[in-house]
Write a protein that holds these residues in place. Structure first.
Motif, PDB file in Angstrom:
ATOM      1  N   VAL A 289      42.014  43.252  47.062  1.00 55.86           N
ATOM      2  CA  VAL A 289      41.968  44.558  46.395  1.00 55.86           C
ATOM      3  C   VAL A 289      42.733  44.502  45.079  1.00 55.86           C
ATOM      4  O   VAL A 289      42.242  44.934  44.023  1.00 55.86           O
ATOM      5  CB  VAL A 289      42.537  45.659  47.313  1.00 55.86           C
ATOM      6  CG1 VAL A 289      42.659  46.976  46.543  1.00 55.86           C
ATOM      7  CG2 VAL A 289      41.664  45.845  48.548  1.00 55.86           C
ATOM      8  N   ALA A 290      43.957  43.981  45.134  1.00 56.50           N
ATOM      9  CA  ALA A 290      44.797  43.919  43.929  1.00 56.50           C
ATOM     10  C   ALA A 290      44.158  43.047  42.855  1.00 56.50           C
ATOM     11  O   ALA A 290      44.199  43.383  41.661  1.00 56.50           O
ATOM     12  CB  ALA A 290      46.183  43.378  44.290  1.00 56.50           C
ATOM     13  N   ALA A 291      43.547  41.941  43.276  1.00 57.68           N
ATOM     14  CA  ALA A 291      42.936  41.032  42.305  1.00 57.68           C
ATOM     15  C   ALA A 291      41.738  41.685  41.626  1.00 57.68           C
ATOM     16  O   ALA A 291      41.566  41.566  40.403  1.00 57.68           O
ATOM     17  CB  ALA A 291      42.510  39.744  42.999  1.00 57.68           C
ATOM     18  N   MET A 292      40.919  42.390  42.396  1.00 61.88           N
ATOM     19  CA  MET A 292      39.757  43.061  41.802  1.00 61.88           C
ATOM     20  C   MET A 292      40.178  44.159  40.845  1.00 61.88           C
ATOM     21  O   MET A 292      39.641  44.272  39.735  1.00 61.88           O
ATOM     22  CB  MET A 292      38.860  43.633  42.897  1.00 61.88           C
ATOM     23  CG  MET A 292      38.104  42.598  43.695  1.00 61.88           C
ATOM     24  SD  MET A 292      36.944  43.341  44.877  1.00 61.88           S
ATOM     25  CE  MET A 292      35.610  43.875  43.780  1.00 61.88           C
ATOM     26  N   ILE A 293      41.136  44.973  41.279  1.00 64.32           N
ATOM     27  CA  ILE A 293      41.613  46.061  40.408  1.00 64.32           C
ATOM     28  C   ILE A 293      42.258  45.496  39.151  1.00 64.32           C
ATOM     29  O   ILE A 293      41.972  45.932  38.026  1.00 64.32           O
ATOM     30  CB  ILE A 293      42.598  46.966  41.167  1.00 64.32           C
ATOM     31  CG1 ILE A 293      41.863  47.740  42.268  1.00 64.32           C
ATOM     32  CG2 ILE A 293      43.300  47.925  40.210  1.00 64.32           C
ATOM     33  CD1 ILE A 293      42.781  48.538  43.172  1.00 64.32           C
ATOM     34  N   GLY A 294      43.133  44.513  39.334  1.00 66.82           N
ATOM     35  CA  GLY A 294      43.829  43.921  38.191  1.00 66.82           C
ATOM     36  C   GLY A 294      42.879  43.287  37.203  1.00 66.82           C
ATOM     37  O   GLY A 294      43.104  43.344  35.984  1.00 66.82           O
ATOM     38  N   PHE A 295      41.812  42.690  37.706  1.00 70.49           N
ATOM     39  CA  PHE A 295      40.849  42.051  36.822  1.00 70.49           C
ATOM     40  C   PHE A 295      39.978  43.071  36.097  1.00 70.49           C
ATOM     41  O   PHE A 295      39.718  42.948  34.888  1.00 70.49           O
ATOM     42  CB  PHE A 295      39.966  41.087  37.617  1.00 70.49           C
ATOM     43  CG  PHE A 295      38.875  40.460  36.803  1.00 70.49           C
ATOM     44  CD1 PHE A 295      39.144  39.440  35.908  1.00 70.49           C
ATOM     45  CD2 PHE A 295      37.564  40.904  36.916  1.00 70.49           C
ATOM     46  CE1 PHE A 295      38.137  38.877  35.139  1.00 70.49           C
ATOM     47  CE2 PHE A 295      36.551  40.351  36.166  1.00 70.49           C
ATOM     48  CZ  PHE A 295      36.835  39.327  35.272  1.00 70.49           C
TER      49      PHE A 295
END
Length: 224
Positions: free
Chosen positions: A194-200
């Protein structure tokens, strides 16, 4: 890249109902065998013995063991994509962050409910053909996400890089790492996805609100 598919890695689809029933029974038993013995214990001779079929009757539809595995992968990928398309309206009612969390949770639930899909998809592509099938599904899911979020007024840049497809790829990479290390998708890796998708995605969302495309020569920046 050579896009030609190896005929030995592709199932021969039957046309008659009786043959279709046998085809499906072979796949169902193959799935059971994979659950019990994994890839190392999977073979056509073992499968034929369990079904009380001749090996030739299996090879008539599946020229190699890879054709069986690829057919299973293809079916799982179709199921994943169809489930997300069925939830498109639900996702449109969420914020981008909420939708990303829901998409990841749904993916985790799918893989945890289908251990053979976890083995064959997250464990690594079986052949070049299954790799292409996985990559095309990731692309379709990225395109679906773009369409859903566009309806909410969230514009993501088109062209290169394909940010929605990359975001799905990033989440899948988190799942694969968790499967490799733990044999399942752990809560920590779920949160990382989740964090990786949002951050990207978020920098591209901010930039896209001012411009229809992000210049490929510059790193996307947040507006002040």
């Amino acid at each position: 890249m050579n896009d030609a598919l190896d005929p030995l890695a592709i199932a021969r689809q039957p046309t008659q109902q009786r043959a279709r029933d046998r085809f499906d029974r072979i796949l169902a038993e193959a799935e059971k065998l994979l659950m019990e013995a994994g890839l190392s214990g999977f073979s056509v001779p073992v499968l034929a013995e369990r079904l009380d079929y001749t090996r030739g009757s299996i090879y008539a539809y599946f020229p190699t063991p890879y054709a069986i595995l690829n057919e299973l992968v293809a079916r799982y990928l179709v199921e994943i994509e169809s489930q997300f398309r069925a939830r498109a309206d639900e996702l449109r009612g969420m914020t981008l962050r909420e939708a990303i969390g829901a998409v990841v949770d749904h993916s985790v639930s799918f893989y945890e409910a289908n251990p053979v899909a976890r083995l064959l998809i997250l464990g690594g592509a079986v052949t070049d053909d299954s790799f292409r099938a996985q990559e095309m599904t990731i692309k379709h899911l990225g395109d679906l996400g773009r369409a859903v979020w566009k309806d909410k007024g969230v514009r993501l840049p088109k062209g290169q890089p394909d940010v929605t497809t990359l975001s799905v790829d990033i989440a899948t990479a988190c799942f694969r790492r968790s499967y490799f290390e733990h044999g399942s998708i752990t809560p920590a890796y779920r949160d990382a996805a989740v964090a990786a998708m949002i951050g990207f995605l978020m920098p591209y969302v901010d930039t896209a609100s001012a411009s229809p495309a992000v210049p490929t020569s510059k790193k996307p920046r947040r507006k002040a």
